[in-house]
Design an enzyme around this catalytic site. Structure first.
Site, PDB file in Angstrom:
ATOM      1  N   LYS A 119      -4.706  -6.977  -9.657  1.00 38.40           N
ATOM      2  CA  LYS A 119      -5.244  -6.190  -8.551  1.00 38.40           C
ATOM      3  C   LYS A 119      -6.738  -6.014  -8.790  1.00 38.40           C
ATOM      4  O   LYS A 119      -7.141  -5.524  -9.853  1.00 38.40           O
ATOM      5  CB  LYS A 119      -4.531  -4.833  -8.479  1.00 38.40           C
ATOM      6  CG  LYS A 119      -5.001  -3.967  -7.325  1.00 38.40           C
ATOM      7  CD  LYS A 119      -3.962  -2.900  -7.021  1.00 38.40           C
ATOM      8  CE  LYS A 119      -4.406  -1.922  -5.958  1.00 38.40           C
ATOM      9  NZ  LYS A 119      -5.418  -0.979  -6.428  1.00 38.40           N
TER      10      LYS A 119
ATOM     11  N   MET B 166      -0.608   4.066  -8.139  1.00 37.92           N
ATOM     12  CA  MET B 166      -1.473   5.240  -7.964  1.00 37.92           C
ATOM     13  C   MET B 166      -1.217   6.257  -9.066  1.00 37.92           C
ATOM     14  O   MET B 166      -0.111   6.815  -9.153  1.00 37.92           O
ATOM     15  CB  MET B 166      -1.210   5.905  -6.609  1.00 37.92           C
ATOM     16  CG  MET B 166      -1.907   5.221  -5.469  1.00 37.92           C
ATOM     17  SD  MET B 166      -1.584   6.085  -3.934  1.00 37.92           S
ATOM     18  CE  MET B 166       0.101   5.620  -3.600  1.00 37.92           C
TER      19      MET B 166
ATOM     20  N   CYS C 193      -9.742  -0.291 -11.168  1.00 38.67           N
ATOM     21  CA  CYS C 193      -9.985   1.150 -11.338  1.00 38.67           C
ATOM     22  C   CYS C 193     -11.479   1.433 -11.481  1.00 38.67           C
ATOM     23  O   CYS C 193     -12.156   0.852 -12.315  1.00 38.67           O
ATOM     24  CB  CYS C 193      -9.235   1.683 -12.559  1.00 38.67           C
ATOM     25  SG  CYS C 193      -9.540   3.434 -12.788  1.00 38.67           S
TER      26      CYS C 193
HETATM   27  C1  LIG Z   1      -4.738   9.039  -6.329  1.00 41.62           C
HETATM   28  C2  LIG Z   1      -4.992   7.571  -6.491  1.00 41.62           C
HETATM   29  C3  LIG Z   1      -4.662   6.953  -7.681  1.00 41.62           C
HETATM   30  C4  LIG Z   1      -4.862   5.572  -7.837  1.00 41.62           C
HETATM   31  N1  LIG Z   1      -4.468   4.980  -8.998  1.00 41.62           N
HETATM   32  C5  LIG Z   1      -4.520   3.618  -9.090  1.00 41.62           C
HETATM   33  C6  LIG Z   1      -3.952   2.947 -10.208  1.00 41.62           C
HETATM   34  O1  LIG Z   1      -3.380   3.561 -11.125  1.00 41.62           O
HETATM   35  N2  LIG Z   1      -4.041   1.581 -10.240  1.00 41.62           N
HETATM   36  C7  LIG Z   1      -4.642   0.861  -9.229  1.00 41.62           C
HETATM   37  O2  LIG Z   1      -4.680  -0.364  -9.284  1.00 41.62           O
HETATM   38  N3  LIG Z   1      -5.182   1.482  -8.175  1.00 41.62           N
HETATM   39  C8  LIG Z   1      -5.115   2.820  -8.066  1.00 41.62           C
HETATM   40  N4  LIG Z   1      -5.593   3.438  -6.940  1.00 41.62           N
HETATM   41  C9  LIG Z   1      -6.147   2.610  -5.848  1.00 41.62           C
HETATM   42  C10 LIG Z   1      -5.078   2.278  -4.813  1.00 41.62           C
HETATM   43  O3  LIG Z   1      -4.035   1.527  -5.374  1.00 41.62           O
HETATM   44  C11 LIG Z   1      -5.685   1.493  -3.622  1.00 41.62           C
HETATM   45  O4  LIG Z   1      -6.232   0.292  -4.078  1.00 41.62           O
HETATM   46  C12 LIG Z   1      -6.771   2.272  -2.899  1.00 41.62           C
HETATM   47  O5  LIG Z   1      -6.431   3.635  -2.750  1.00 41.62           O
HETATM   48  C13 LIG Z   1      -7.051   1.679  -1.515  1.00 41.62           C
HETATM   49  O6  LIG Z   1      -5.885   1.648  -0.731  1.00 41.62           O
HETATM   50  P1  LIG Z   1      -5.570   2.755   0.423  1.00 41.62           P
HETATM   51  O7  LIG Z   1      -6.748   2.735   1.353  1.00 41.62           O
HETATM   52  O8  LIG Z   1      -4.281   2.285   1.035  1.00 41.62           O
HETATM   53  O9  LIG Z   1      -5.499   4.084  -0.248  1.00 41.62           O
HETATM   54  C14 LIG Z   1      -5.438   4.811  -6.787  1.00 41.62           C
HETATM   55  C15 LIG Z   1      -5.788   5.456  -5.597  1.00 41.62           C
HETATM   56  C16 LIG Z   1      -5.557   6.803  -5.428  1.00 41.62           C
HETATM   57  C17 LIG Z   1      -5.929   7.458  -4.113  1.00 41.62           C
END
Ligand SMILES: Cc1cc2nc3c(=O)[nH]c(=O)nc-3n(C[C@H](O)[C@H](O)[C@H](O)COP(=O)(O)O)c2cc1C
Length: 344
Positions: free
Chosen positions: A142, A19, A103
Protein backbone atom coordinates in the site's frame (compact mmCIF):
# COMPACT_ATOMS: atom_id res chain seq x y z
CA UNK A 1 -8.26 -8.24 -16.27
CA UNK A 2 -5.42 -8.71 -13.73
CA UNK A 3 -5.95 -11.64 -11.38
CA UNK A 4 -6.05 -11.45 -7.62
CA UNK A 5 -3.70 -13.89 -5.88
CA UNK A 6 -6.45 -15.16 -3.52
CA UNK A 7 -9.95 -16.45 -4.32
CA UNK A 8 -12.55 -13.71 -3.87
CA UNK A 9 -16.35 -13.78 -4.02
CA UNK A 10 -16.59 -10.83 -6.43
CA UNK A 11 -14.64 -9.86 -9.53
CA UNK A 12 -14.25 -6.31 -8.16
CA UNK A 13 -13.61 -6.68 -4.43
CA UNK A 14 -14.33 -4.11 -1.74
CA UNK A 15 -11.62 -3.86 0.91
CA UNK A 16 -11.80 -2.41 4.40
CA UNK A 17 -8.58 -0.37 4.66
CA UNK A 18 -5.93 -0.93 7.29
CA UNK A 19 -6.52 1.69 9.99
CA UNK A 20 -4.66 2.03 13.27
CA UNK A 21 -7.10 1.98 16.18
CA UNK A 22 -10.07 1.29 13.88
CA UNK A 23 -9.65 -1.80 11.68
CA UNK A 24 -9.46 -4.01 14.76
CA UNK A 25 -11.01 -7.47 14.95
CA UNK A 26 -14.56 -6.41 16.02
CA UNK A 27 -14.85 -3.72 13.36
CA UNK A 28 -13.39 -6.05 10.75
CA UNK A 29 -16.02 -8.67 11.64
CA UNK A 30 -18.77 -6.09 11.39
CA UNK A 31 -17.59 -4.81 8.00
CA UNK A 32 -17.38 -8.39 6.70
CA UNK A 33 -21.04 -8.81 7.76
CA UNK A 34 -21.94 -5.65 5.84
CA UNK A 35 -20.29 -6.55 2.58
CA UNK A 36 -16.53 -5.92 2.84
CA UNK A 37 -14.94 -8.73 0.79
CA UNK A 38 -11.47 -8.38 2.29
CA UNK A 39 -10.16 -6.80 5.48
CA UNK A 40 -6.69 -5.76 6.59
CA UNK A 41 -5.28 -5.35 10.10
CA UNK A 42 -3.94 -2.03 11.23
CA UNK A 43 -0.22 -1.56 10.54
CA UNK A 44 1.99 -3.49 12.91
CA UNK A 45 5.65 -2.85 13.54
CA UNK A 46 7.98 -5.50 12.17
CA UNK A 47 10.27 -4.94 15.15
CA UNK A 48 7.36 -5.43 17.54
CA UNK A 49 6.38 -8.68 15.84
CA UNK A 50 9.94 -9.94 15.67
CA UNK A 51 10.49 -9.24 19.37
CA UNK A 52 7.13 -10.83 20.11
CA UNK A 53 5.91 -7.71 21.85
CA UNK A 54 2.71 -8.73 23.65
CA UNK A 55 0.59 -5.75 22.58
CA UNK A 56 1.64 -6.20 18.95
CA UNK A 57 0.95 -9.94 18.90
CA UNK A 58 -2.43 -9.28 20.51
CA UNK A 59 -3.37 -7.14 17.52
CA UNK A 60 -2.62 -10.08 15.23
CA UNK A 61 -5.52 -12.12 16.58
CA UNK A 62 -8.38 -12.70 14.15
CA UNK A 63 -11.22 -15.15 13.69
CA UNK A 64 -12.08 -17.39 10.72
CA UNK A 65 -15.13 -15.21 9.95
CA UNK A 66 -12.79 -12.33 9.10
CA UNK A 67 -11.14 -14.14 6.20
CA UNK A 68 -9.89 -13.25 3.70
CA UNK A 69 -7.64 -11.07 5.82
CA UNK A 70 -4.27 -9.44 5.28
CA UNK A 71 -1.80 -8.55 8.01
CA UNK A 72 -0.11 -5.23 7.39
CA UNK A 73 3.45 -4.72 8.55
CA UNK A 74 5.78 -1.74 8.46
CA UNK A 75 9.46 -1.10 8.98
CA UNK A 76 12.55 -0.06 7.07
CA UNK A 77 14.86 -2.98 7.81
CA UNK A 78 14.40 -5.73 5.18
CA UNK A 79 15.67 -8.43 7.57
CA UNK A 80 13.24 -7.42 10.31
CA UNK A 81 10.41 -7.24 7.81
CA UNK A 82 11.29 -10.73 6.56
CA UNK A 83 11.39 -12.13 10.11
CA UNK A 84 8.06 -10.53 10.90
CA UNK A 85 6.47 -11.92 7.73
CA UNK A 86 7.78 -15.41 8.51
CA UNK A 87 6.41 -15.32 12.06
CA UNK A 88 3.04 -13.96 10.95
CA UNK A 89 2.82 -16.66 8.28
CA UNK A 90 3.71 -19.52 10.62
CA UNK A 91 1.74 -18.51 13.66
CA UNK A 92 -1.26 -16.52 12.40
CA UNK A 93 -1.66 -17.74 8.82
CA UNK A 94 -3.46 -14.80 7.25
CA UNK A 95 -4.39 -14.86 3.56
CA UNK A 96 -1.76 -12.31 2.55
CA UNK A 97 0.87 -9.97 3.95
CA UNK A 98 0.58 -6.28 3.13
CA UNK A 99 3.49 -3.87 3.39
CA UNK A 100 2.79 -0.32 4.49
CA UNK A 101 4.59 2.27 2.39
CA UNK A 102 2.00 4.93 3.08
CA UNK A 103 1.99 5.89 6.74
CA UNK A 104 2.75 9.63 7.03
CA UNK A 105 3.14 9.79 10.83
CA UNK A 106 6.37 11.46 11.99
CA UNK A 107 7.30 8.78 14.52
CA UNK A 108 7.16 6.17 11.73
CA UNK A 109 8.74 8.04 8.81
CA UNK A 110 11.68 9.36 10.81
CA UNK A 111 12.93 5.78 10.97
CA UNK A 112 12.13 5.42 7.25
CA UNK A 113 9.05 3.30 7.90
CA UNK A 114 5.73 3.76 6.09
CA UNK A 115 5.87 6.49 3.44
CA UNK A 116 9.43 7.26 4.60
CA UNK A 117 10.54 4.38 2.38
CA UNK A 118 9.20 6.19 -0.68
CA UNK A 119 12.32 8.40 -0.62
CA UNK A 120 14.35 5.35 -1.58
CA UNK A 121 12.68 3.04 -4.09
CA UNK A 122 15.69 0.72 -3.97
CA UNK A 123 14.88 0.12 -0.31
CA UNK A 124 11.19 -0.39 -1.16
CA UNK A 125 12.18 -3.15 -3.57
CA UNK A 126 14.62 -4.71 -1.13
CA UNK A 127 11.87 -4.89 1.47
CA UNK A 128 9.35 -6.44 -0.93
CA UNK A 129 11.88 -9.03 -2.09
CA UNK A 130 12.94 -9.91 1.47
CA UNK A 131 9.34 -10.28 2.61
CA UNK A 132 8.41 -12.33 -0.49
CA UNK A 133 11.29 -14.74 0.20
CA UNK A 134 10.17 -15.16 3.82
CA UNK A 135 6.57 -16.19 3.15
CA UNK A 136 4.64 -18.38 0.75
CA UNK A 137 1.69 -15.99 1.06
CA UNK A 138 1.00 -13.30 -1.53
CA UNK A 139 2.76 -10.04 -0.66
CA UNK A 140 0.86 -6.84 -1.42
CA UNK A 141 1.80 -3.17 -0.95
CA UNK A 142 0.00 0.00 0.00
CA UNK A 143 1.62 3.20 -1.19
CA UNK A 144 1.09 6.93 -1.45
CA UNK A 145 1.88 8.89 -4.61
CA UNK A 146 5.30 9.88 -3.35
CA UNK A 147 7.15 11.46 -0.50
CA UNK A 148 6.69 15.07 -1.59
CA UNK A 149 5.24 17.06 -4.47
CA UNK A 150 8.69 17.09 -6.17
CA UNK A 151 8.99 13.32 -5.80
CA UNK A 152 5.40 12.64 -6.84
CA UNK A 153 5.54 9.68 -9.26
CA UNK A 154 2.95 7.00 -8.50
CA UNK A 155 3.48 5.13 -11.78
CA UNK A 156 7.19 4.62 -11.15
CA UNK A 157 6.50 3.62 -7.55
CA UNK A 158 3.87 1.13 -8.71
CA UNK A 159 6.11 -0.35 -11.40
CA UNK A 160 8.99 -0.74 -8.94
CA UNK A 161 6.70 -2.54 -6.46
CA UNK A 162 5.40 -4.84 -9.19
CA UNK A 163 8.91 -5.53 -10.43
CA UNK A 164 10.00 -6.53 -6.90
CA UNK A 165 7.15 -9.04 -6.60
CA UNK A 166 4.11 -7.24 -5.19
CA UNK A 167 0.98 -9.16 -6.15
CA UNK A 168 -1.53 -6.33 -5.54
CA UNK A 169 -0.91 -2.61 -5.14
CA UNK A 170 -3.13 -0.12 -3.32
CA UNK A 171 -2.65 3.53 -4.15
CA UNK A 172 -3.75 6.35 -1.87
CA UNK A 173 -3.01 9.19 -4.28
CA UNK A 174 -1.69 11.80 -1.89
CA UNK A 175 1.94 12.49 -1.02
CA UNK A 176 3.33 12.12 2.47
CA UNK A 177 3.71 15.89 2.71
CA UNK A 178 0.00 16.28 2.04
CA UNK A 179 -0.88 14.01 4.96
CA UNK A 180 -4.70 14.11 4.61
CA UNK A 181 -5.07 17.59 3.07
CA UNK A 182 -6.20 18.37 -0.45
CA UNK A 183 -8.02 15.72 -2.37
CA UNK A 184 -6.97 12.29 -3.50
CA UNK A 185 -6.03 12.46 -7.20
CA UNK A 186 -8.06 9.65 -8.67
CA UNK A 187 -6.49 10.27 -12.10
CA UNK A 188 -3.24 8.95 -10.62
CA UNK A 189 -5.03 5.71 -9.76
CA UNK A 190 -6.20 5.48 -13.38
CA UNK A 191 -2.61 5.99 -14.60
CA UNK A 192 -1.24 3.28 -12.31
CA UNK A 193 -4.03 0.87 -13.29
CA UNK A 194 -3.08 1.48 -16.92
CA UNK A 195 0.65 0.97 -16.33
CA UNK A 196 0.66 -2.15 -14.14
CA UNK A 197 -0.19 -5.79 -14.85
CA UNK A 198 -1.10 -6.65 -11.25
CA UNK A 199 -4.45 -5.66 -9.68
CA UNK A 200 -4.47 -2.07 -8.44
CA UNK A 201 -6.85 -1.02 -5.65
CA UNK A 202 -8.08 2.54 -5.59
CA UNK A 203 -8.26 4.31 -2.25
CA UNK A 204 -8.98 7.83 -1.06
CA UNK A 205 -11.93 10.10 -0.35
CA UNK A 206 -14.74 7.58 -0.78
CA UNK A 207 -17.37 8.96 1.58
CA UNK A 208 -20.41 7.17 0.20
CA UNK A 209 -21.30 4.22 -2.01
CA UNK A 210 -21.90 6.46 -5.05
CA UNK A 211 -18.31 7.75 -4.56
CA UNK A 212 -17.08 4.14 -4.77
CA UNK A 213 -18.91 3.66 -8.07
CA UNK A 214 -17.53 6.93 -9.39
CA UNK A 215 -13.99 5.91 -8.47
CA UNK A 216 -14.46 2.54 -10.15
CA UNK A 217 -15.72 4.16 -13.34
CA UNK A 218 -13.06 6.87 -13.41
CA UNK A 219 -10.07 4.68 -12.63
CA UNK A 220 -10.99 1.15 -13.80
CA UNK A 221 -9.34 -0.07 -10.59
CA UNK A 222 -9.43 -3.83 -9.97
CA UNK A 223 -10.91 -3.21 -6.52
CA UNK A 224 -11.83 -0.43 -4.13
CA UNK A 225 -10.51 0.19 -0.62
CA UNK A 226 -12.51 2.25 1.86
CA UNK A 227 -11.12 3.75 5.07
CA UNK A 228 -12.83 6.77 6.68
CA UNK A 229 -16.02 6.23 4.67
CA UNK A 230 -16.69 3.15 6.81
CA UNK A 231 -16.71 5.13 10.07
CA UNK A 232 -20.15 4.75 11.63
CA UNK A 233 -21.51 3.30 8.39
CA UNK A 234 -20.21 -0.24 7.78
CA UNK A 235 -23.17 -0.76 5.43
CA UNK A 236 -21.32 1.38 2.85
CA UNK A 237 -19.88 -1.88 1.50
CA UNK A 238 -23.30 -3.49 0.87
CA UNK A 239 -24.49 -0.27 -0.71
CA UNK A 240 -21.43 -0.09 -2.97
CA UNK A 241 -21.95 -3.71 -3.98
CA UNK A 242 -25.53 -2.91 -4.99
CA UNK A 243 -24.28 -0.16 -7.26
CA UNK A 244 -21.43 -2.25 -8.69
CA UNK A 245 -23.97 -4.95 -9.55
CA UNK A 246 -26.33 -2.44 -11.16
CA UNK A 247 -29.05 -2.78 -8.49
CA UNK A 248 -30.78 0.13 -6.78
CA UNK A 249 -28.78 0.99 -3.68
CA UNK A 250 -30.32 -0.35 -0.48
CA UNK A 251 -31.57 2.33 1.91
CA UNK A 252 -29.26 3.82 4.52
CA UNK A 253 -30.36 2.37 7.88
CA UNK A 254 -32.74 4.57 9.83
CA UNK A 255 -31.87 5.81 13.28
CA UNK A 256 -33.19 2.81 15.25
CA UNK A 257 -31.35 0.42 12.93
CA UNK A 258 -28.16 2.47 13.22
CA UNK A 259 -28.35 2.23 17.00
CA UNK A 260 -28.90 -1.52 16.76
CA UNK A 261 -25.80 -1.88 14.57
CA UNK A 262 -23.79 0.31 16.95
CA UNK A 263 -24.89 -1.95 19.85
CA UNK A 264 -23.96 -5.08 17.87
CA UNK A 265 -20.56 -3.51 17.29
CA UNK A 266 -20.28 -2.68 21.01
CA UNK A 267 -21.08 -6.31 21.93
CA UNK A 268 -18.40 -7.58 19.57
CA UNK A 269 -15.86 -5.27 21.20
CA UNK A 270 -17.00 -6.19 24.70
CA UNK A 271 -16.58 -9.89 24.06
CA UNK A 272 -13.22 -9.42 22.33
CA UNK A 273 -11.34 -7.07 24.66
CA UNK A 274 -9.82 -8.19 27.94
CA UNK A 275 -10.33 -4.78 29.58
CA UNK A 276 -14.01 -3.87 29.03
CA UNK A 277 -13.80 -0.46 30.70
CA UNK A 278 -10.79 0.64 28.64
CA UNK A 279 -12.52 -0.77 25.57
CA UNK A 280 -15.71 1.20 26.31
CA UNK A 281 -13.72 4.43 26.53
CA UNK A 282 -11.93 3.55 23.27
CA UNK A 283 -15.32 2.82 21.71
CA UNK A 284 -16.55 6.40 22.25
CA UNK A 285 -15.08 7.48 18.92
CA UNK A 286 -17.20 4.89 17.06
CA UNK A 287 -20.30 6.08 18.93
CA UNK A 288 -19.61 9.63 17.78
CA UNK A 289 -19.40 8.39 14.19
CA UNK A 290 -22.64 6.38 14.43
CA UNK A 291 -24.67 9.41 15.50
CA UNK A 292 -23.10 11.94 13.14
CA UNK A 293 -25.73 13.93 11.28
CA UNK A 294 -28.67 12.98 13.52
CA UNK A 295 -30.90 15.77 14.86
CA UNK A 296 -29.39 17.19 18.06
CA UNK A 297 -26.37 14.94 17.56
CA UNK A 298 -24.09 17.35 19.46
CA UNK A 299 -25.94 16.67 22.67
CA UNK A 300 -26.16 12.96 22.00
CA UNK A 301 -22.46 12.82 21.23
CA UNK A 302 -21.59 14.59 24.47
CA UNK A 303 -23.50 11.93 26.42
CA UNK A 304 -21.92 9.10 24.47
CA UNK A 305 -18.44 10.57 24.87
CA UNK A 306 -18.88 10.30 28.62
CA UNK A 307 -19.65 6.57 28.77
CA UNK A 308 -17.34 4.40 30.82
CA UNK A 309 -19.12 1.09 30.37
CA UNK A 310 -20.88 -0.62 27.49
CA UNK A 311 -24.02 -0.93 29.63
CA UNK A 312 -24.60 2.85 29.52
CA UNK A 313 -24.93 3.04 25.74
CA UNK A 314 -28.29 1.36 25.27
CA UNK A 315 -30.04 3.60 27.82
CA UNK A 316 -28.73 6.71 26.05
CA UNK A 317 -29.99 5.43 22.71
CA UNK A 318 -33.39 4.50 24.18
CA UNK A 319 -33.82 7.92 25.80
CA UNK A 320 -32.97 9.59 22.51
CA UNK A 321 -35.44 7.49 20.53
CA UNK A 322 -38.20 8.20 23.03
CA UNK A 323 -37.49 11.93 23.21
CA UNK A 324 -38.46 14.70 20.79
CA UNK A 325 -35.30 14.31 18.72
CA UNK A 326 -35.95 10.64 18.21
CA UNK A 327 -39.11 11.35 16.27
CA UNK A 328 -37.37 13.95 14.14
CA UNK A 329 -34.53 11.53 13.54
CA UNK A 330 -36.87 8.74 12.57
CA UNK A 331 -38.39 10.98 9.92
CA UNK A 332 -35.11 12.68 8.92
CA UNK A 333 -32.88 9.69 8.42
CA UNK A 334 -35.52 7.92 6.40
CA UNK A 335 -35.56 10.93 4.08
CA UNK A 336 -31.77 10.98 3.94
CA UNK A 337 -31.76 7.41 2.71
CA UNK A 338 -33.09 8.65 -0.59
CA UNK A 339 -29.65 10.09 -1.27
CA UNK A 340 -28.78 7.78 -4.14
CA UNK A 341 -27.21 10.33 -6.46
CA UNK A 342 -26.00 7.39 -8.44
CA UNK A 343 -26.72 8.15 -12.02
CA UNK A 344 -23.75 10.55 -12.33
C1 LIG B 1 -7.46 6.57 11.76
C2 LIG B 1 -6.67 6.13 10.57
C3 LIG B 1 -5.70 5.16 10.71
C4 LIG B 1 -4.98 4.71 9.60
N1 LIG B 1 -4.07 3.71 9.76
C5 LIG B 1 -3.48 3.16 8.65
C6 LIG B 1 -2.67 2.00 8.76
O1 LIG B 1 -2.48 1.43 9.85
N2 LIG B 1 -2.11 1.51 7.61
C7 LIG B 1 -2.32 2.10 6.38
O2 LIG B 1 -1.82 1.61 5.37
N3 LIG B 1 -3.08 3.19 6.27
C8 LIG B 1 -3.68 3.72 7.35
N4 LIG B 1 -4.53 4.79 7.21
C9 LIG B 1 -4.79 5.32 5.86
C10 LIG B 1 -6.03 4.68 5.24
O3 LIG B 1 -5.86 3.30 5.08
C11 LIG B 1 -6.35 5.31 3.87
O4 LIG B 1 -5.28 5.11 2.99
C12 LIG B 1 -6.63 6.80 3.96
O5 LIG B 1 -7.41 7.13 5.09
C13 LIG B 1 -7.34 7.31 2.70
O6 LIG B 1 -8.55 6.62 2.48
P1 LIG B 1 -10.00 7.23 2.88
O7 LIG B 1 -10.10 8.55 2.18
O8 LIG B 1 -10.98 6.19 2.41
O9 LIG B 1 -10.00 7.46 4.36
C14 LIG B 1 -5.22 5.27 8.32
C15 LIG B 1 -6.19 6.27 8.19
C16 LIG B 1 -6.93 6.68 9.28
C17 LIG B 1 -7.99 7.75 9.09
Amino acid sequence: MPRFPIPLPHAVPLYLAPMAGVSESPFRQLCRQYGADVVVTEFLSAEGIRRENEATLNKLRFGPQERPIGVQIFGSDPAAMADAAALVTDVFQPDFVDINFGCPVKKVVKRNGGSGCLRDLGLVQEIIRAVSRATHLPVTCKVRSGWSEEMRDPVTIGLRCQDAGAKVLTLHPRTRTQMYTGSARWEEIAAVVEALDIPVLGNGDIKSAPDALRMLRQTKAAGIMIARGSFGQPWIFDQARDLFDGRPMRATPGVAERFRIALDHARLVESYEADPQGAAVEFRKHLGWYVKGLPNSGDLRRQLHAVNTFGEIEAIFDAYLQGPWGEAALAGVAAESLDADVAA
